[in-house]
Design a protein around this motif. Structure first.
Motif, PDB file in Angstrom:
ATOM      1  N   VAL A  46       0.853  -1.189   0.000  1.00  0.00           N
ATOM      2  CA  VAL A  46       0.000   0.000   0.000  1.00  0.00           C
ATOM      3  C   VAL A  46       0.891   1.241   0.000  1.00  0.00           C
ATOM      4  O   VAL A  46       1.782   1.365   0.845  1.00  0.00           O
ATOM      5  CB  VAL A  46      -0.930   0.016   1.236  1.00  0.00           C
TER       6      VAL A  46
ATOM      7  N   TYR B 291      -6.115  -2.178  -6.633  1.00  0.00           N
ATOM      8  CA  TYR B 291      -7.168  -1.166  -6.643  1.00  0.00           C
ATOM      9  C   TYR B 291      -6.672   0.106  -5.962  1.00  0.00           C
ATOM     10  O   TYR B 291      -5.635   0.115  -5.307  1.00  0.00           O
ATOM     11  CB  TYR B 291      -8.441  -1.682  -5.957  1.00  0.00           C
ATOM     12  N   ALA B 292      -7.444   1.153  -6.146  1.00  0.00           N
ATOM     13  CA  ALA B 292      -7.101   2.442  -5.538  1.00  0.00           C
ATOM     14  C   ALA B 292      -8.175   2.811  -4.532  1.00  0.00           C
ATOM     15  O   ALA B 292      -9.338   2.444  -4.693  1.00  0.00           O
ATOM     16  CB  ALA B 292      -7.013   3.513  -6.617  1.00  0.00           C
ATOM     17  N   ASP B 293      -7.767   3.494  -3.484  1.00  0.00           N
ATOM     18  CA  ASP B 293      -8.792   4.019  -2.581  1.00  0.00           C
ATOM     19  C   ASP B 293      -8.459   5.463  -2.239  1.00  0.00           C
ATOM     20  O   ASP B 293      -7.290   5.846  -2.170  1.00  0.00           O
ATOM     21  CB  ASP B 293      -8.944   3.128  -1.343  1.00  0.00           C
ATOM     22  N   SER B 294      -9.491   6.239  -2.100  1.00  0.00           N
ATOM     23  CA  SER B 294      -9.316   7.662  -1.801  1.00  0.00           C
ATOM     24  C   SER B 294      -9.913   7.957  -0.437  1.00  0.00           C
ATOM     25  O   SER B 294     -10.800   8.786  -0.281  1.00  0.00           O
ATOM     26  CB  SER B 294     -10.000   8.515  -2.875  1.00  0.00           C
ATOM     27  N   SER B 295      -9.406   7.225   0.581  1.00  0.00           N
ATOM     28  CA  SER B 295      -9.980   7.396   1.919  1.00  0.00           C
ATOM     29  C   SER B 295      -9.573   8.718   2.563  1.00  0.00           C
ATOM     30  O   SER B 295     -10.120   9.116   3.569  1.00  0.00           O
ATOM     31  CB  SER B 295      -9.578   6.219   2.813  1.00  0.00           C
ATOM     32  N   VAL B 296      -8.597   9.389   1.968  1.00  0.00           N
ATOM     33  CA  VAL B 296      -8.249  10.738   2.425  1.00  0.00           C
ATOM     34  C   VAL B 296      -8.401  11.670   1.231  1.00  0.00           C
ATOM     35  O   VAL B 296      -7.919  11.370   0.142  1.00  0.00           O
ATOM     36  CB  VAL B 296      -6.794  10.795   2.939  1.00  0.00           C
TER      37      VAL B 296
ATOM     38  N   TRP C  52      -4.562   6.191  -2.520  1.00  0.00           N
ATOM     39  CA  TRP C  52      -3.703   5.093  -2.074  1.00  0.00           C
ATOM     40  C   TRP C  52      -3.841   3.945  -3.058  1.00  0.00           C
ATOM     41  O   TRP C  52      -4.952   3.561  -3.417  1.00  0.00           O
ATOM     42  CB  TRP C  52      -4.102   4.625  -0.677  1.00  0.00           C
TER      43      TRP C  52
ATOM     44  N   HIS D  95      -3.310  -0.003  -3.800  1.00  0.00           N
ATOM     45  CA  HIS D  95      -3.152  -1.306  -3.154  1.00  0.00           C
ATOM     46  C   HIS D  95      -2.772  -2.293  -4.251  1.00  0.00           C
ATOM     47  O   HIS D  95      -3.571  -2.550  -5.159  1.00  0.00           O
ATOM     48  CB  HIS D  95      -4.463  -1.748  -2.495  1.00  0.00           C
TER      49      HIS D  95
END
Lengths: 141, 133
Positions: free
Chosen positions: A75, A117-122, A127, A129
């Motif tokens: 990550v 995959y990508a995450d936009s938790s901020v 981010w 993964h």
């Protein structure tokens, strides 16, 4: 019968194997964590997550092997670095002979699927993964 | 020969029998994945739970919902089926985010379906026998 579990045996083997990467401290400065990394962990870092597992039993109900599926992923905020570091670690996560570990044996490790995959938790930070799903065949003695 | 040779009837029925196994197994997978979501305590509004759907060549259980991805296309023939999750945040629930651990429901649900698949396969001989009567 040892006091460990098959899941923990697998996690420990994965961590030990990943630790053999010669460039680990520079490639993965945040280390390897189970399920989620603590706040403020330096990126990139590795995550090991248990996904599922199935026992193989004899006709008399004795458990002989447990096939556990783990997710290992890198990550980080840089897509290219996350992919590249994961690629190096993936090369290590292949086992086709029995190895002894605390609590029993690991009979095999092979990848069953990719995971990316990508995450936009901020807000404003994406981010990446980058990893794969690994099946470990584990015998607890 | 025509009195006892029912091979053609059995052979003709075979694709329909396997199509039913494909469809039944997809339905079982949907049920098992949903069961795992419930077991994980991942039901809040029920949006992700309701968004687990199956698509076969002639049927789909897709329905509209909040933050749902488009429906996957139908398979080209009845020997394939898809199980999918419509809610676009399912991947984060299953595999986690930077700040949240994943709680897998997809892989456990699929592994449980292996037993359903094997049970369904065992129905083939009887189904062929019935078709050949």
């Amino acid at each position: 019968m040892s006091s460990t579990t098959e899941v923990k045996m697998g996690v420990d083997w994965l961590k030990t194997t990943i630790a053999t990467l010669p460039t680990l401290s520079t490639d993965l400065p945040g280390g390897v964590h189970r399920d989620v990394a603590p706040l403020k962990t330096v990126a990139p870092f590795g995550i090991i997550q248990h996904l599922s597992g199935q026992d193989t039993i004899t006709i008399t109900g004795k458990r002989v092997l447990t096939g556990i599926l783990y997710l290992f992923k890198v990550v980080g905020t840089d897509e290219d670095i996350a992919d590249s570091v994961y690629g190096s670690i993936d090369d290590l996560l292949s086992l086709d002979q029995v190895v002894a570990v605390d609590g029993g044996y690991i009979h095999a490790c092979y990848r069953e699927d990719t995971n990316n995959y990508a995450d936009s938790s901020v807000v404003g930070i994406t981010w990446r993964h980058s990893g794969g799903q690994y099946r470990l065949l584990i015998e607890k003695v | 020969m025509a009195d006892f040779n029912h091979w053609n009837k059995a052979a003709d029925a075979f694709p329909d029998i396997t199509a039913k196994i494909v469809s039944d197994t997809a339905t079982a997978a949907r049920k098992n994945i949903r069961k795992q979501i419930r077991a994980n305590g991942q039901i809040d509004t029920g949006n992700m739970y309701n968004g687990i759907y199956t698509v076969t060549a002639d049927n789909s259980t897709y329905q509209s919902g909040k933050r749902y991805l488009p429906e996957v296309p139908r398979p080209e023939d009845n020997q394939s089926a898809y199980v999918a999750s419509a809610a676009d945040y399912s991947v984060y629930q299953n595999y986690g985010t930077r700040y949240m651990a994943g709680r897998a429901f997809w892989e456990p649900g699929l592994e449980q379906t292996q037993a359903d698949f094997e049970r369904n396969l065992k129905k083939i001989p009887q189904a062929l026998e019935d078709a050949a009567k």
